[in-house]
Write a protein that holds these residues in place. Sequence first.
Motif, short mmCIF file in Angstrom:
data_model
loop_
_atom_site.label_atom_id
_atom_site.label_comp_id
_atom_site.label_asym_id
_atom_site.label_seq_id
_atom_site.Cartn_x
_atom_site.Cartn_y
_atom_site.Cartn_z
N THR A 124 0.82 -1.20 0.00
CA THR A 124 0.00 0.00 0.00
C THR A 124 0.86 1.26 0.00
O THR A 124 1.88 1.33 0.70
N LYS A 125 0.46 2.25 -0.76
CA LYS A 125 1.23 3.50 -0.89
C LYS A 125 1.18 4.31 0.40
O LYS A 125 2.00 5.20 0.59
N THR A 130 -3.76 3.84 5.37
CA THR A 130 -4.81 2.97 4.84
C THR A 130 -4.21 1.92 3.92
O THR A 130 -3.16 2.13 3.31
N GLY A 131 -4.89 0.79 3.84
CA GLY A 131 -4.52 -0.23 2.88
C GLY A 131 -5.17 0.05 1.54
O GLY A 131 -5.79 1.10 1.33
N GLU A 132 -5.03 -0.89 0.61
CA GLU A 132 -5.65 -0.78 -0.71
C GLU A 132 -6.32 -2.10 -1.06
O GLU A 132 -6.03 -3.14 -0.46
N LEU A 137 -3.83 -2.61 -5.87
CA LEU A 137 -2.42 -2.98 -5.72
C LEU A 137 -1.88 -3.57 -7.03
O LEU A 137 -0.73 -3.31 -7.40
N ASP A 140 -1.45 -0.61 -9.37
CA ASP A 140 -0.29 0.20 -8.98
C ASP A 140 1.00 -0.32 -9.60
O ASP A 140 1.92 0.46 -9.91
N TYR A 312 -9.74 -3.81 2.20
CA TYR A 312 -8.53 -3.00 2.15
C TYR A 312 -7.43 -3.70 2.94
O TYR A 312 -7.60 -3.97 4.13
N PRO A 314 -2.83 -4.51 3.26
CA PRO A 314 -1.56 -3.81 3.07
C PRO A 314 -0.68 -4.36 1.95
O PRO A 314 0.14 -3.61 1.39
#
Length: 321
Positions: A124-125, A130-132, A137, A140, A312, A314
């Motif tokens: 995750t950025k 927060t996660g995504e 991901l 990304d 969401y 990581p």
Amino acid sequence: MRKKSSIRIKMIIAFLGYNLIFAALLAPFVLFWGPFQALKIVAVGSVYTSRHPQVVQAFLSQDEITKIMNSNDSQNINISQAIARTNVIADASSGITIEDIQGPSFKGKVMLVKDPKRVKLAVTKEIGVTGERVSDLVKDMNAFAGINAGGFYDPNGKGNGAFPDGLTVHDGKLVHNNVNDQTVNIVGFNDEGKLVLGDMTASQLEENHIREAVSFGPNLIVDGKPMISGDGGWGIAPRTGIGQMADGTVIFVVIDGRQPTWSIGATLRDLMNVFDDYHAINAVNLDGGSSSELVYNGKVANKLWDIFGERYIPTAFVVTP
């Protein structure tokens, strides 16, 4: 007459509603304190390893939980279970093969990736914020596909996948560490594309040439040897795992669960059997439950259990171009 009929209907609805509420309140007591030991073992294993272990802790002591979680580990259950494979999709352009699988109580997906060096870890950025979603991901990293990877801890109670648990390595760099120099089980790839499983500290990552890694477990197969005894003691649930064949081919496995009309889920033994059926020499369990997900070509390929859609998280293992 119409008024009496209306009153009668309301009374029936109220009676049914009361009984449903009563049954819902009574169910945990019957489940955890009742005489149905087999049901209790499955329930404790499934709930305690989910994102709500406090539900079990509210009804049982830690000693009781530990005893139940370990109750199946000493059982020598026959590990041979037929795994049916159907609907094979071979995508030569991306070097990926996807197959549907079906076992005694579950359905799922298996993805085979011929070149192990294409498997990377997406993180995750916004670690700590927060996660995504897995689909994000994958996007990304400009990847073709991906599965959820490591678990997360939740110091703020938000449950948004902001903090990856254990050691997290991306592109050879340690990007998150919440265990200092404690030993944890590493799930990752070295710079030769070999799947590495085993206990390691943060200071040992570089000397072992770890390129991408998370911390999770338990290990299912190590150097060709099965590691799960009994059913694994974790109950039945959606599962995600990663493994590798002798020729380097990486195996992604995602098993759906908690959907009685589709797929109940799998034990750790079931998950190990799938990897054994695909001739994995190393394999490990990843985060499961509502995190279990496979994304391919920008779409979720399995049937998610969570009614709210993608969770969401990581980290994700993804397949890059």
